[in-house]
Design an enzyme around this catalytic site. Structure first.
Site, PDB file in Angstrom:
ATOM      1  CB  CYS A  93      -0.828   0.015   1.415  1.00  0.00           C
ATOM      2  SG  CYS A  93      -2.406   1.182   1.156  1.00  0.00           S
ATOM      3  CG  ASN A  94      -0.260   5.159   1.552  1.00  0.00           C
ATOM      4  OD1 ASN A  94      -0.594   4.849   0.256  1.00  0.00           O
ATOM      5  ND2 ASN A  94      -0.993   5.780   2.517  1.00  0.00           N
TER       6      ASN A  94
END
Length: 203
Positions: free
Chosen positions: A108-109
């Site tokens: 994800c991030n």
């Protein structure tokens, strides 16, 4: 210890993204492993509890200052903290891990941070879409051709995944770690992907 899996959690981390990997490391289908091959450990900016996006608080095993130099893998769990200044302190940690040939995972991030720091420029990778990687990476991200639009990608000891791919992320890291046989890792993946009712007849 060289058999520790270090999970980097920043404030606002996405707890669900660590679940499948940490579960497979610590337990089998029956119970907690008596002698696990690896141990799960949490690293956070300080030794103060770090709160997830769901409101759970986790007490770290290590801070950035006290984490060990030797470990089996470094795992960047996604969440909101990767867009804050504290994320900058993770760059040297990841750089050292890559230079030492450690397994590195980013979801994800966390994967977007890897693009921002220039760590995806020599590997095939994925993340939350090529648009976000370009946005976060800016001039430091020079490998858009290396982006692969799939749930998780493993290349040269680096595993990346999008935020909906915690199970695929776990599978790729478990294979690199040789946490179990490939067949049993695939069985774990399919059981959680397809579900109990799809795989087991009623009895």
């Amino acid at each position: 210890m060289s058999n520790e899996i270090l999970y980097i959690l920043l404030p606002g981390y996405a707890a669900h993204e660590a679940v499948y990997l940490s579960q497979a490391i610590a337990s089998d289908e029956y119970a907690l492993k008596e002698h696990p091959k690896y141990l799960n450990k949490v690293v956070a900016p300080t030794l103060e509890p770090v709160k997830s996006i769901s409101g759970f608080s986790t007490v770290p095993d290590y801070s950035f200052d006290t984490m060990p130099d030797d470990y089996a893998a470094l795992v960047l769990i996604g969440g909101f903290g990767w867009s804050t200044p504290v994320a900058g302190k993770v760059g040297p940690i990841v750089r050292q891990a890559i230079e030492r040939g450690k397994i590195v995972g980013a979801i994800c991030n966390g994967a977007s941070f890897m693009a921002k720091a220039g760590f995806l420029n020599n590997v095939r990778h994925t993340g939350n879409g090529i648009g976000q990687l370009k946005l976060w990476g800016g001039e430091n991200y020079t490998n858009p051709d290396g982006y692969i639009h799939q749930q998780a990608v493993s290349d040269k000891g680096i595993v990346t995944a999008n935020g909906s791919a915690s199970l695929e992320f776990a599978r790729e890291l478990l294979l690199l770690l040789e946490n179990d046989t490939p067949e049993r890792i695939e069985m774990y993946y399919q059981f959680n992907k397809q579900g109990f009712c799809a795989l087991l007849p009623p009895s």
